[in-house]
Design a protein around this motif. Sequence first.
Motif, short mmCIF file in Angstrom:
data_model
loop_
_atom_site.label_atom_id
_atom_site.label_comp_id
_atom_site.label_asym_id
_atom_site.label_seq_id
_atom_site.Cartn_x
_atom_site.Cartn_y
_atom_site.Cartn_z
N THR A 427 35.48 43.35 40.78
CA THR A 427 36.93 43.07 40.46
C THR A 427 36.96 41.81 40.42
OG1 THR A 427 37.33 43.19 42.69
CG2 THR A 427 37.29 45.35 41.35
N LEU A 458 42.83 41.71 31.43
CA LEU A 458 42.42 42.68 32.32
C LEU A 458 43.53 43.61 32.75
CD1 LEU A 458 40.61 40.07 34.83
CD2 LEU A 458 39.60 41.69 33.22
N ALA A 459 44.63 43.25 32.64
CA ALA A 459 45.80 44.17 32.88
C ALA A 459 45.82 45.29 31.74
CB ALA A 459 47.23 43.63 32.84
N ALA A 461 43.09 46.28 30.12
CA ALA A 461 42.01 47.03 30.19
C ALA A 461 41.86 47.89 31.39
CB ALA A 461 40.67 46.13 30.30
N SER A 462 43.01 47.73 32.43
CA SER A 462 42.95 48.61 33.58
C SER A 462 43.19 50.15 33.09
CB SER A 462 44.16 47.97 34.58
OG SER A 462 44.36 48.78 35.60
N THR A 465 44.16 51.30 37.94
CA THR A 465 44.60 50.09 38.93
C THR A 465 46.05 49.69 38.67
OG1 THR A 465 43.82 48.45 37.49
CG2 THR A 465 42.21 49.31 39.13
N PRO A 469 45.52 43.32 37.37
CA PRO A 469 44.52 42.56 37.04
C PRO A 469 43.28 42.45 38.11
CG PRO A 469 46.32 41.13 36.77
CD PRO A 469 46.78 42.50 37.22
N ARG A 471 42.49 43.92 40.34
CA ARG A 471 41.71 45.18 40.71
C ARG A 471 40.89 45.90 39.51
NH1 ARG A 471 46.19 49.19 42.62
NH2 ARG A 471 44.33 50.59 42.82
N THR A 472 40.97 44.96 38.49
CA THR A 472 40.37 45.48 37.36
C THR A 472 38.74 45.07 37.39
OG1 THR A 472 42.22 45.55 36.05
CG2 THR A 472 40.12 45.59 34.71
N ARG A 473 37.80 45.96 36.91
CA ARG A 473 36.72 45.51 37.14
C ARG A 473 36.01 44.63 36.03
NH1 ARG A 473 33.36 47.52 40.94
NH2 ARG A 473 31.62 46.76 40.00
#
Length: 602
Positions: A427, A458-459, A461-462, A465, A469, A471-473
Amino acid sequence: MQIRDLPYADPGVPDVRSGTRFLVWLGRQQLGGQVKSMLWGLLHHLGIAGLPLGIGIAVQAVVDRDGGRLALAGGLLVGFGAAISAGDVMLHRTAVTNWITAAARVQQLLSRKTAELGSVLTRRVAAGEVVSVSTGDVEKIGWFVEALSRFAAGAVTLVVICVGLTVYQPALGIVVAVGIPVLALSVLPLLPRATRRADIQREKAGKATELASDTVAGLRVLRGIGGEELFLGRYRAASQEVRRAAVRSARMWALIAAIQVVLPGILLIAVAAYGARLALDGRITVGELVTVYSAVALTYHPLRNFEEIAMAFSFSRPSAKRAARVLALTRTATAPAAGGEDRRATGDLYDPLTGLRAPAGLFTAVVCGDPDVAGRLADRLGGHPAEPDADHTSVLLGGIPLDELPLETARTVVLVQDKDPVLLSGTLHELLDVPRSGGVLPDRALAAARCEDVLDALAQASVDTDGDPMRTRITERGRSLSGGQRQRLALARSLVTDPEVLVLDEPTSAVDAHTEARVAAGVSELREGRTTVVLASSPLLLDRADRVVLVHEGQAVALGTHRELLAREPRYRAVVTRETDDEPMPPTPRVGDLEALEGETA
């Protein structure tokens, strides 16, 4: 040592004078595990060796119609069977434990050496060889450690069988006592040739691995110049060489295996023929003949350990040699000074080799016409020598040589981000969870690196979570992000550590001009009052620097602001604007001349 106790608190200091010495050192470190495995192996093999005794007693009891002895034989067979089962299970358990713990020790040693050397490792050893050592070679070394205890148990078992049969039935026992050592040592003349062929195979396999690794690393460049087929052809040729070497090595090992099948068969026939004559003459009983015959037949199992240890040593020795070569590398050619732990390194960063000085608390930009020179300079500023074996003068921080500081201290005060930083999978929170001073929060570092679009991506692609963002891998090496996004996340990771001195090598080479200008402003503001060195040729970055130093032919030859150097230094203009002047280049000043110019500028 149990598997649950891994990793080792301290893997130790290995003997890296040769591959064989490294294997011996590794075996000594696991002496307790080897002894335990050997004892279980003895129980297993002696249980197998004891079966003929029970069978012989049972056969003779049937011949003599003796029910008591038949019951005794049954009890012996049950006991030997239990010993075989317990010994086999525990031998496998302890041998695998030895293999895993040995492999873990080697991997810890390699990891420690990689952390110690940093980016200099791949300049001293090919990247493909590092990959080969840390994967396949570790397995081969672990195999030898695992096989060693089984071999010891098998050797002791053969000695016990020879002595026992000589005492039990001297006429046949002497034949067996003479024949078994011949069987065990019969392959020795073939081992040197088999070892050489195994070494050739390992060498060719290592070269093929290096070629594959280097090709994959430069795949993008190869596609750009249309060189895929050329390197594919080279890899095919290397692969065929590996195949031919493997076939030649396999033939030799097949011959060794065949000898260890044929010769025991010959010994078995000789024992049966001679024993039958003795039985017909009445010199031995039928039960004794069956006992000796069965014991000789079952020596096949411990004899196989001789072949295995020969193969394990032949394959592991070159692997251990490669591992020892990597582990023998040192960070610098000089020893740390006494009392270095108590010395506090602060002040100007100065490189006596090039004459480059980065004053404390200022943003210094360095312009090099050759990117490779810039990369080597960045490594030197991080405390690594230019050449591994050459005499060198260490970079000074506040007058203290960096290579006289403990490694942990040096890396705390000076952080170098190379031009191709790596993002590990995990993350974003884990990415930024690095050792840091606490003076720069992740939010400020991300803002300074202008990562707003990265956070938005990233948000989006979550999945689970809630759009966070942090906590997104991030996939391995950040492959789901663009080159510019990866570069800015790496920059944010460097900024959040807040080191005393931050060295950045081309930190914005993959971003557009608009973003680059914003990143330059963000870094300059965030690092205000901290020593920052940026190796770049972008005018947008150079214009934000407090001072700019031009490095030409390995020497710092000019300093000033970006606009001053554009106006008066043609070599600087040639690098920054990609233009050339017709006027001749001035001679390169000496380091002392540059220091005098620094005094005038100050």
